[in-house]
Design an enzyme around this catalytic site. Structure first.
Site, PDB file in Angstrom:
ATOM      1  N   CYS A 190     106.940   2.961   1.669  1.00 49.38           N
ATOM      2  CA  CYS A 190     108.378   2.705   1.481  1.00 49.38           C
ATOM      3  C   CYS A 190     108.839   1.337   1.979  1.00 49.38           C
ATOM      4  CB  CYS A 190     109.227   3.824   2.072  1.00 49.38           C
ATOM      5  SG  CYS A 190     108.908   4.211   3.787  1.00 49.38           S
ATOM      6  N   TYR A 235     111.749   2.542  20.919  1.00 45.66           N
ATOM      7  CA  TYR A 235     112.187   1.146  20.929  1.00 45.66           C
ATOM      8  C   TYR A 235     112.608   0.716  22.336  1.00 45.66           C
ATOM      9  CZ  TYR A 235     112.199   2.250  16.018  1.00 45.66           C
ATOM     10  OH  TYR A 235     111.808   2.668  14.773  1.00 45.66           O
ATOM     11  N   LYS A 245     107.945  15.592   9.850  1.00 51.48           N
ATOM     12  CA  LYS A 245     108.972  14.573   9.767  1.00 51.48           C
ATOM     13  C   LYS A 245     110.131  15.164   8.989  1.00 51.48           C
ATOM     14  CE  LYS A 245     109.204   9.883   7.976  1.00 51.48           C
ATOM     15  NZ  LYS A 245     108.243   8.787   7.709  1.00 51.48           N
ATOM     16  N   CYS A 263     108.447   6.525  -0.878  1.00 45.53           N
ATOM     17  CA  CYS A 263     107.202   6.506  -0.115  1.00 45.53           C
ATOM     18  C   CYS A 263     105.944   6.527  -0.976  1.00 45.53           C
ATOM     19  CB  CYS A 263     107.173   7.686   0.853  1.00 45.53           C
ATOM     20  SG  CYS A 263     108.550   7.677   2.005  1.00 45.53           S
ATOM     21  N   SER A 269     115.250   5.406  15.432  1.00 47.23           N
ATOM     22  CA  SER A 269     116.278   4.362  15.562  1.00 47.23           C
ATOM     23  C   SER A 269     117.676   4.916  15.838  1.00 47.23           C
ATOM     24  CB  SER A 269     116.281   3.482  14.314  1.00 47.23           C
ATOM     25  OG  SER A 269     116.482   4.246  13.152  1.00 47.23           O
ATOM     26  N   CYS A 275     102.526   3.920   5.082  1.00 44.29           N
ATOM     27  CA  CYS A 275     103.451   4.473   4.095  1.00 44.29           C
ATOM     28  C   CYS A 275     103.740   3.368   3.095  1.00 44.29           C
ATOM     29  CB  CYS A 275     104.745   4.956   4.743  1.00 44.29           C
ATOM     30  SG  CYS A 275     105.637   6.124   3.683  1.00 44.29           S
ATOM     31  N   GLU A 333     102.944  22.875   8.508  1.00 40.25           N
ATOM     32  CA  GLU A 333     102.626  21.451   8.276  1.00 40.25           C
ATOM     33  C   GLU A 333     101.573  20.980   9.278  1.00 40.25           C
ATOM     34  OE1 GLU A 333     103.240  19.195   6.151  1.00 40.25           O
ATOM     35  OE2 GLU A 333     105.075  19.646   5.077  1.00 40.25           O
ATOM     36  N   LYS A 355     108.998  14.296  14.470  1.00 44.25           N
ATOM     37  CA  LYS A 355     109.965  13.217  14.325  1.00 44.25           C
ATOM     38  C   LYS A 355     111.188  13.697  13.558  1.00 44.25           C
ATOM     39  CE  LYS A 355     110.384   8.966  11.724  1.00 44.25           C
ATOM     40  NZ  LYS A 355     109.768   8.071  10.793  1.00 44.25           N
TER      41      LYS A 355
HETATM   42  C1  PBG Z   1     108.294   5.535   7.118  1.00 41.84           C
HETATM   43  C2  PBG Z   1     108.993   5.544   8.435  1.00 41.84           C
HETATM   44  C3  PBG Z   1     110.338   5.786   8.685  1.00 41.84           C
HETATM   45  C4  PBG Z   1     110.529   5.666  10.043  1.00 41.84           C
HETATM   46  C5  PBG Z   1     109.310   5.359  10.601  1.00 41.84           C
HETATM   47  N1  PBG Z   1     108.356   5.315   9.580  1.00 41.84           N
HETATM   48  C6  PBG Z   1     111.415   6.059   7.739  1.00 41.84           C
HETATM   49  C7  PBG Z   1     111.330   7.305   6.934  1.00 41.84           C
HETATM   50  O1  PBG Z   1     110.365   8.017   6.970  1.00 41.84           O
HETATM   51  O2  PBG Z   1     112.284   7.617   6.187  1.00 41.84           O
HETATM   52  C8  PBG Z   1     111.821   5.821  10.778  1.00 41.84           C
HETATM   53  C9  PBG Z   1     111.790   5.310  12.155  1.00 41.84           C
HETATM   54  C10 PBG Z   1     113.117   5.178  12.807  1.00 41.84           C
HETATM   55  O3  PBG Z   1     114.177   5.524  12.259  1.00 41.84           O
HETATM   56  O4  PBG Z   1     113.111   4.701  13.936  1.00 41.84           O
HETATM   57  N2  PBG Z   1     107.351   4.541   6.996  1.00 41.84           N
HETATM   58 ZN    ZN Z   2     107.834   6.237   3.728  1.00 41.24          ZN
END
Ligand code: PBG
Ligand code: ZN
Length: 329
Positions: A122, A314, A195, A130, A275, A120, A234, A249
């Site tokens: 971002c 994690y 996602k 992104c 997270s 990605c 999707e 996710k």
């Molecule tokens: C984007 C990405 C994100 C997370 C993993 N890959 C952030 C998003 O998509 O906004 C979030 C992972 C997490 O919160 O543990 N590269």
């Molecule tokens: Zn991203």
């Protein structure tokens, strides 16, 4: 026929009997450990909001990987925090970017741990979005070009799988084409197919990858959490475009989606226990409301029961340690 002929409690009487009829298994091989690679040398710093997780420089990563291998964890998912962020995310597709260097190190060490890279922009853009942004809009097709370059540079470094995370339309197809054209037909794609635009990613951003979203939000590309049929579309599109593994996710609030995804597509399925979910467990444990590993076990078994084959977490190391103890005990 019912009670007293049937007594459900017969098979719950002892742990040995319960183990015989247990329907869902959880093993370290189901787990994927996310790792954060930073630029520099000799760095291994715990991430404050993600205790037990570290910012690690490429030269320090092999040691970490050996531990992961010993614990029987299947794979790592690498994120990069570049030294400099810019509007075109140039560090994301540079051959000597942090993730590319880390992958090379791991591959040279030949540890057998599967290396997956998050693809990605971002973490690498100064605005935190992104892809390429123009007049406040995230451009789809223009961003695909950069995203596929990132994937190719990871494949060149030796990644086993790339994991496109941007939720842009056509990203799986664009990546499959560029990998095949450049001699990487066997590099797999783990697609962040579903996602959701979730509040649960904040910790990851602030401290994990040190990104601040300068304006707007991600609701023009990530999914509305009110929708379920759309999630199936999707996934269908990603499979058609060439995804090898699909992902949902976040994890815990979306068990219905996990269940549907497994039932409707029968594909290898990963979930990302993000997270914010990690933080909820940590907070409960800190307050003394529940035992941390018991919480994790119940959560991960629930994810497996719903249909997940793989869990990105994690807590991977702590859980694997606990599972190994349990097997031996
Ligand atoms: C984007 C990405 C994100 C997370 C993993 N890959 C952030 C998003 O998509 O906004 C979030 C992972 C997490 O919160 O543990 N590269
Ligand atoms: Zn991203």
């Amino acid at each position: 026929m019912s009670y007293p002929v049937h007594r459900m409690r017969r098979l719950r009487r002892t742990e040995s009997i319960r183990r015989m009829v247990r329907e869902t298994s959880l093993s370290p091989s189901n787990l994927i450990y996310p790792m954060f690679v930073v630029s520099g040398k000799g760095i291994r710093e715990e991430i404050k909001s993600l205790p037990g997780n570290y910012h690690v420089s490429p030269d320090m990563i092999v040691r970490e990987i050996s531990e992961i291998r010993k614990l029987g964890i299947s794979a790592v998912l690498l994120f990069g925090i570049p030294e400099k962020k810019d509007s075109l995310a140039t560090q994301a597709y540079s051959d000597d970017g942090v993730v590319q260097r880390a992958v090379q190190e791991i591959k040279e060490a030949d540890t057998g741990v599967v290396v997956i890279t998050d693809v990605c922009l971002c973490e690498y853009t100064d605005h935190g979005h992104c892809g390429i942004v123009k007049n406040g809009q995230l451009l789809n097709d223009e961003s695909l070009e950069l995203i596929s370059r990132v994937a190719l540079s990871h494949a060149r470094a030796g990644a086993d799988m790339v994991a496109p995370a941007a939720m842009l339309d056509g990203q799986i197809k664009a990546i499959r084409i560029i990998l095949d054209q450049n001699g990487f037909p066997d590099t797999a794609i783990m697609a962040y197919s579903v996602k959701y635009a979730s509040i649960l990613y904040d910790m990851f951003f602030k401290e994990g990858v040190k990104t601040v979203l300068k304006f707007g939000d991600k609701s023009t590309h990530q999914m509305d959490f009110s929708n379920s049929d759309e999630a199936m579309r999707e996934i269908m599109l990603d499979i058609e475009e060439g995804a090898d593994i699909i992902m949902v996710k976040p994890a815990l609030f979306y068990l219905d989606i996990v269940y549907r995804a497994k039932n409707e597509f029968k594909m290898p399925l990963a979930v990302y226990n993000v997270s914010g979910e990690f933080a909820m467990v940590k907070s409960m444990a800190r307050e003394g409301y529940a035992d941390e590993t018991s919480l994790c076990r119940e959560i991960f078994v629930s994810l497996r029961r719903a249909g997940a084959d793989l869990i990105i977490t994690y807590h991977a190391k702590e859980m694997a340690r606990e599972l190994l103890k349990f097997q031996q005990g």
